[in-house]
Design a protein around this motif. Sequence first.
Motif, PDB file in Angstrom:
ATOM      1  N   THR A  65      24.690  53.229  -4.856  1.00  0.00           N
ATOM      2  CA  THR A  65      24.657  51.768  -4.704  1.00  0.00           C
ATOM      3  C   THR A  65      25.891  51.273  -3.956  1.00  0.00           C
ATOM      4  N   ALA A  66      25.678  50.640  -2.819  1.00  0.00           N
ATOM      5  CA  ALA A  66      26.802  50.106  -2.035  1.00  0.00           C
ATOM      6  C   ALA A  66      26.786  48.590  -2.119  1.00  0.00           C
ATOM      7  N   TYR A  67      27.986  48.007  -2.178  1.00  0.00           N
ATOM      8  CA  TYR A  67      28.115  46.554  -2.280  1.00  0.00           C
ATOM      9  C   TYR A  67      28.989  46.088  -1.124  1.00  0.00           C
ATOM     10  N   CYS A  68      28.405  45.288  -0.240  1.00  0.00           N
ATOM     11  CA  CYS A  68      29.123  44.868   0.963  1.00  0.00           C
ATOM     12  C   CYS A  68      29.283  43.347   0.955  1.00  0.00           C
ATOM     13  N   ASP A  69      30.511  42.889   0.774  1.00  0.00           N
ATOM     14  CA  ASP A  69      30.758  41.449   0.692  1.00  0.00           C
ATOM     15  C   ASP A  69      31.078  40.926   2.100  1.00  0.00           C
ATOM     16  N   LEU A  70      30.261  40.002   2.577  1.00  0.00           N
ATOM     17  CA  LEU A  70      30.468  39.500   3.943  1.00  0.00           C
ATOM     18  C   LEU A  70      31.197  38.156   3.956  1.00  0.00           C
ATOM     19  N   PHE A  71      31.788  37.785   2.822  1.00  0.00           N
ATOM     20  CA  PHE A  71      32.465  36.489   2.764  1.00  0.00           C
ATOM     21  C   PHE A  71      33.575  36.409   3.814  1.00  0.00           C
ATOM     22  N   GLY A  72      33.541  35.355   4.611  1.00  0.00           N
ATOM     23  CA  GLY A  72      34.618  35.112   5.570  1.00  0.00           C
ATOM     24  C   GLY A  72      34.585  35.975   6.825  1.00  0.00           C
ATOM     25  N   VAL A  73      33.487  36.690   7.091  1.00  0.00           N
ATOM     26  CA  VAL A  73      33.475  37.501   8.324  1.00  0.00           C
ATOM     27  C   VAL A  73      33.479  36.567   9.542  1.00  0.00           C
ATOM     28  N   THR A  74      34.265  36.966  10.550  1.00  0.00           N
ATOM     29  CA  THR A  74      34.351  36.093  11.716  1.00  0.00           C
ATOM     30  C   THR A  74      33.936  36.796  13.003  1.00  0.00           C
ATOM     31  N   GLU A  77      32.544  42.967  14.868  1.00  0.00           N
ATOM     32  CA  GLU A  77      33.291  44.184  14.483  1.00  0.00           C
ATOM     33  C   GLU A  77      33.567  44.172  12.984  1.00  0.00           C
ATOM     34  N   GLU A  78      33.926  42.958  12.481  1.00  0.00           N
ATOM     35  CA  GLU A  78      34.264  42.850  11.063  1.00  0.00           C
ATOM     36  C   GLU A  78      33.038  43.149  10.179  1.00  0.00           C
ATOM     37  N   ILE A  79      31.865  42.726  10.640  1.00  0.00           N
ATOM     38  CA  ILE A  79      30.643  43.020   9.877  1.00  0.00           C
ATOM     39  C   ILE A  79      30.447  44.538   9.807  1.00  0.00           C
ATOM     40  N   ALA A  80      30.591  45.198  10.971  1.00  0.00           N
ATOM     41  CA  ALA A  80      30.424  46.664  11.022  1.00  0.00           C
ATOM     42  C   ALA A  80      31.464  47.344  10.132  1.00  0.00           C
ATOM     43  N   ARG A  81      32.700  46.834  10.189  1.00  0.00           N
ATOM     44  CA  ARG A  81      33.787  47.411   9.391  1.00  0.00           C
ATOM     45  C   ARG A  81      33.471  47.313   7.889  1.00  0.00           C
ATOM     46  N   ARG A  82      32.973  46.139   7.475  1.00  0.00           N
ATOM     47  CA  ARG A  82      32.685  45.957   6.035  1.00  0.00           C
ATOM     48  C   ARG A  82      31.538  46.880   5.586  1.00  0.00           C
ATOM     49  N   ILE A  83      30.581  47.096   6.492  1.00  0.00           N
ATOM     50  CA  ILE A  83      29.465  47.989   6.130  1.00  0.00           C
ATOM     51  C   ILE A  83      30.003  49.417   5.946  1.00  0.00           C
ATOM     52  N   ALA A  84      30.815  49.859   6.930  1.00  0.00           N
ATOM     53  CA  ALA A  84      31.375  51.222   6.847  1.00  0.00           C
ATOM     54  C   ALA A  84      32.225  51.349   5.583  1.00  0.00           C
ATOM     55  N   LYS A  85      33.033  50.321   5.320  1.00  0.00           N
ATOM     56  CA  LYS A  85      33.908  50.375   4.140  1.00  0.00           C
ATOM     57  C   LYS A  85      33.096  50.489   2.848  1.00  0.00           C
ATOM     58  N   ARG A 134      28.015  46.972  20.143  1.00  0.00           N
ATOM     59  CA  ARG A 134      27.846  48.437  20.170  1.00  0.00           C
ATOM     60  C   ARG A 134      28.347  49.068  18.874  1.00  0.00           C
ATOM     61  N   VAL A 135      29.493  48.546  18.371  1.00  0.00           N
ATOM     62  CA  VAL A 135      30.056  49.095  17.136  1.00  0.00           C
ATOM     63  C   VAL A 135      29.076  48.881  15.987  1.00  0.00           C
ATOM     64  N   LEU A 136      28.473  47.687  15.943  1.00  0.00           N
ATOM     65  CA  LEU A 136      27.516  47.414  14.865  1.00  0.00           C
ATOM     66  C   LEU A 136      26.305  48.342  14.998  1.00  0.00           C
ATOM     67  N   GLU A 137      25.864  48.507  16.235  1.00  0.00           N
ATOM     68  CA  GLU A 137      24.708  49.374  16.470  1.00  0.00           C
ATOM     69  C   GLU A 137      25.023  50.818  16.049  1.00  0.00           C
ATOM     70  N   ASP A 138      26.189  51.294  16.437  1.00  0.00           N
ATOM     71  CA  ASP A 138      26.612  52.656  16.045  1.00  0.00           C
ATOM     72  C   ASP A 138      26.679  52.793  14.536  1.00  0.00           C
ATOM     73  N   THR A 139      27.273  51.779  13.896  1.00  0.00           N
ATOM     74  CA  THR A 139      27.449  51.859  12.441  1.00  0.00           C
ATOM     75  C   THR A 139      26.094  51.873  11.745  1.00  0.00           C
ATOM     76  N   MET A 140      25.178  51.022  12.183  1.00  0.00           N
ATOM     77  CA  MET A 140      23.856  50.975  11.558  1.00  0.00           C
ATOM     78  C   MET A 140      23.080  52.261  11.833  1.00  0.00           C
TER      79      MET A 140
END
Length: 374
Positions: A65-74, A77-85, A134-140
């Motif tokens: 179970t992964a929990y990804c908090d997107l609060f305050g993403v701007t 890249e930050e969305i992709a980073r939070r998913i990876a994290k 591209r980063v988001l695409e790679d991460t997904m």
Amino acid sequence: MKKNPFFIKEIPVDAPFCDREKELADLISYAKANSNVVLYSPRRYGKTCLTKRVQHSLKTIGTLTAYCDLFGVTSVEEIARRIAKSIYTVTHKSQGMFNKAISFITSFRPVLSPSPDGGISVSVQTAFKTDGLRVLEDTMDSLERFIHDVGVPVHIAFDEFQEIAEVNDSIAIEGILRHYIQKIQCSFFFIGSRRRVLLEIFNDRARPFFQSALNYELKTLPEKDLILFIKSQFEKAGKLITRENASKICKLVSNHPYYAQKFCFFLYEETSKKVTSDDIVETNAILIKSERVVFESILQGLATKQIAMLSALAKEPTAKIYSASYMAQHGLGSTGGIQQSIKTLSKQDLIEKDNKTGVWSLVDPVFRTWLDSS
Ligand SMILES: Nc1ncnc2c1ncn2[C@@H]1O[C@H](COP(=O)(O)OP(=O)(O)OP(=O)(O)O)[C@@H](O)[C@H]1O
Ligand SMILES: [Mg+2]
């Protein structure tokens, strides 16, 4: 002396919980069926703590179970980073899975460091520089391959999902996320409190996520369960409250989960042995005062005419905002101005219209009391 049984900070996953049995069972069964769910409600109705309980239960049957908090993403890249994290965070304790995550997720590297509470904190570093989409695409893409390979059921919760709609390139971001979410064999929860913004992502024909998830609304707590919960929590912790007084609290906070907890936390501190009517009156004042900073900061973000609209609806909810007498009585200005204010305040989920009666009112019961009395 016994410990206060109520919480003003985040409620732990094993603490007593009021009701929500049906919601918990529904959400667990949707997750097990790999369904996608939009979980929505006004602020602080318990979406996050309910999701954590769903995930806690899924974990016991071997789900990752992964929990990804997107609060305050701007940014994208930050969305992709939070998913990876979120993936590194949930896998880092199992060497095999962590190695798998590292081998698949090539766009971000994990960084583990000791945290002040004695545990391990996980952060991520960008592995290579490329354009954000591209980063988001790679991460997904790597998430898809990781989930395919990992061999156990997976559940991913995106909290404050509506925030993606405020980021540049939001439609392209939605397009990429939707493309992968449709293909990935797992259950996704999309959680949020700004209902208009969130539901538009899923219910607007022109948007990539159109009809891609079940809409699940979380309501306030049923009054009879809340009364029993309050009474039993007081009793277990060595103090007494009558049914009538518990019911008064439910009325004062309109059965709102967070305010009920907070009210009872303060009330437990106020009470020596048995709750009196005076304790309730005093606690109500303490509760309202404790929220003042939050309410003032909401007002600071609004224009004068929006504040006038909000105050008018706090004092007098109405189905007839545009009637000449309502406008004059509350000094609301022009019809065009009111339209704009209604739009902005609804988008921020500060006001809502009752579908049956057509009455506009404030969403937050304590904010309404505070505005009405100030
Ligand atoms: N069923 C419940 N029983 C007891 N307390 C609850 C319940 N649901 C919520 N609460 C209380 O409300 C608090 C706020 O819940 P939570 O943070 O999960 O709400 P939220 O809907 O995610 O809020 P936001 O929209 O602001 O993110 C919890 O920490 C807990 O104290
Ligand atoms: Mg939340």
